[in-house]
Design an enzyme around this catalytic site. Structure first.
Site, PDB file in Angstrom:
ATOM      1  N   LYS A 128      -1.114   6.955   6.705  1.00 10.58           N
ATOM      2  CA  LYS A 128      -1.256   7.227   5.277  1.00 10.58           C
ATOM      3  C   LYS A 128      -0.155   7.767   4.978  1.00 10.58           C
ATOM      4  O   LYS A 128       0.425   8.998   5.482  1.00 10.58           O
ATOM      5  CB  LYS A 128      -2.709   7.513   4.949  1.00 10.58           C
ATOM      6  CG  LYS A 128      -3.094   7.168   3.552  1.00 10.58           C
ATOM      7  CD  LYS A 128      -3.677   5.924   3.249  1.00 10.58           C
ATOM      8  CE  LYS A 128      -4.404   5.681   2.305  1.00 10.58           C
ATOM      9  NZ  LYS A 128      -5.281   4.449   2.247  1.00 10.58           N
TER      10      LYS A 128
HETATM   11  N1  GLU Z   1      -4.109   1.077   0.803  1.00  6.63           N
HETATM   12  C1  GLU Z   1      -4.975  -0.207   1.358  1.00  6.63           C
HETATM   13  C2  GLU Z   1      -6.031   0.654   2.318  1.00  6.63           C
HETATM   14  O1  GLU Z   1      -6.534   1.720   2.155  1.00  6.63           O
HETATM   15  C3  GLU Z   1      -4.109  -1.133   2.159  1.00  6.63           C
HETATM   16  C4  GLU Z   1      -3.158  -0.584   3.124  1.00  6.63           C
HETATM   17  C5  GLU Z   1      -2.074  -1.607   3.760  1.00  6.63           C
HETATM   18  O2  GLU Z   1      -2.217  -2.745   3.410  1.00  6.63           O
HETATM   19  O3  GLU Z   1      -1.392  -1.332   4.801  1.00  6.63           O
HETATM   20  O4  GLU Z   1      -6.696  -0.165   3.126  1.00  6.63           O
END
Ligand code: GLU
Length: 438
Positions: A128
């Protein structure tokens, strides 16, 4: 007895579960994640030997992001990219722009991505990123310069085979287009697979924008069937009218449910018998939030949690359902569109009160599932139609929920602990097969 100096130097961290750079009093979501790991340990058998790898992110990068503002002055922002676990594949997870973003929060969000990706069995680790900024205070040009500089700074640890960012809170297709372009410029080759959630004209996938909300709806429909709760006429409350809450609200309304209470960062609105969701979404896209929507009455923010509902969808930020709010909720089903909206203590209160929680790591996994489809399509440069994508999405989400449901029944645990059991077994089994290097 005081240790001799050489002993003091050799001593390890006082708390083996806590990296030395973290303040134990300011753990927030990371502390909650650690408690969730504690709950799964008794169910891991011999794999628990490897469990400490889940308590420490594999790699953390904190970067300074300097930009020139439109008025000629300089501004510095703090950026992060955390790769929590890479045992099952490259890092994968979104990038968040928010004024409250901080390192322990990004660590927790990265860890939840590891669990989520393993729970729905897409071949990724967890990562993240984020920038501590209120993007609403920046002009479009400033936002672009900040996004590009951040991408360049984290460029040495991302890549289509290393770590693949995507949208999250306050980031979108345009953000991903800038990230993809910046990375491509730096490596000298157009590299679509470095990010997902791109515009369709730039190697994005059909259905990606709606995927998280569609996934929330898919598991919600299944959970309602288990609870013998008809969707037709079900009362729904939603926190967050962004890409997740907005799409989920629309799909529930289309299925005949009544979306009565909605809260976002601007206000809380309520309409007995159900809001006109399409009109509300049009208002949000024009005015930036639900505040001032004519087809509803305003409510105080705290009373959102007192509105009786059948389904509650927290689809905004972490730590919204506290033990105190959990004790007041009048609902039957919580569908976690957000990451980490329920604290572990609130989870216990909800379980005692027989309120079912479909946890974030299953409920909102639709986004990363279609991100996986996008990444695969980018590699083959062959793009699927939307029907195909939605069909595959529904299949993966339904299978994941049913598998977790079976474990919850078998082990007599919550769906969250069951999802952690399934995911941690997968991650740690891979860890064990790969072995410890050197
Ligand atoms: N931000 C989204 C999540 O928390 C998607 C992450 C992604 O597609 O890599 O799952």
């Amino acid at each position: 007895m005081r240790p001799a100096p050489h002993q003091a130097v050799a001593r390890g961290p006082l708390n083996p579960t806590l990296p030395s750079y973290l303040d134990a009093h300011a753990l927030g979501p990371w502390g909650h994640y650690l408690q969730q790991i504690d709950r799964v340990l008794p169910h891991l058998g011999s794999l628990s030997r490897w469990a400490d790898t889940l308590r420490r992110p594999k790699r953390i990068m904190v970067v300074d992001v300097p930009i020139e503002l439109d008025n000629g002055t300089m501004a510095h922002f703090e950026g992060y990219r955390v790769q929590h676990n890479l045992s099952r594949g490259p890092g994968k997870g979104g990038v968040r722009f928010h004024q409250d973003v901080n390192l322990p929060e990004v660590m927790a969000l990265a860890a939840w991505m590891s669990i989520k990706n393993a729970a729905v069995n897409v071949p990724y680790g967890g990562a993240k990123g984020g920038i501590r900024v209120d993007p609403r205070t920046l002009s479009p040009g400033e936002l672009e310069r900040m996004t590009r500089r951040y991408t360049s700074e984290i460029g040495i640890i991302i890549g289509p085979h290393q770590d693949i960012p995507a949208p999250d809170v306050n980031t979108n297709e345009q953000t991903m287009a800038w990230m993809m372009d910046t990375y491509s410029m730096n490596v000298g080759a157009t590299t679509t697979g470095v990010v997902t959630g791109k515009p369709v004209d730039l190697g994005g996938s059909l259905g990606r924008r709606e995927a998280t909300g569609r996934g929330v709806f898919t598991v919600g429909e299944l959970a309602c069937r288990h609870l013998a709760l008809p969707l037709e006429g079900a009362r729904v409350s939603v926190q967050g009218m962004g890409n997740v809450g907005g799409v989920a609200a629309r799909l529930f309304a289309q299925a005949g449910a009544r979306v009565q209470a909605v809260q976002d960062h601007t206000a809380t609105v309520y309409r007995d018998g159900g809001l006109d969701v399409d009109a509300l979404l049009a208002h949000v896209s024009e005015h930036g939030g639900v505040a001032g929507f004519a087809g509803a009455e305003p409510l105080s923010n705290e009373s959102f949690w007192d509105v009786p509902s059948d389904i509650l969808i927290p689809a905004a930020l972490e730590q919204q359902i506290t033990p105190e709010r959990a004790a007041r909720l009048r609902t039957r089903l919580v569908l976690e569109g957000a990451n980490g909206p329920t604290t572990p203590q609130a989870d216990d209160v909800l379980a005692d009160r027989n309120i079912l929680v479909v946890p974030d790591v299953i409920a909102n996994a639709g986004g990363v599932t279609v991100s996986y489809f996008e990444w695969v399509q980018d590699f083959s440069s062959f793009f699927w139609d939307e029907e195909d994508i939605n069909r595959r999405l529904v299949r993966i989400m339904s299978q994941a929920l049913e598998a977790v449901w079976a474990v919850a029944l078998e082990q007599q645990v919550s769906l969250r602990t069951a999802a952690f059991i399934v995911a941690c077994r997968r991650i740690l089994h891979t860890r064990q097969l790969r072995g410890l290097y050197p």
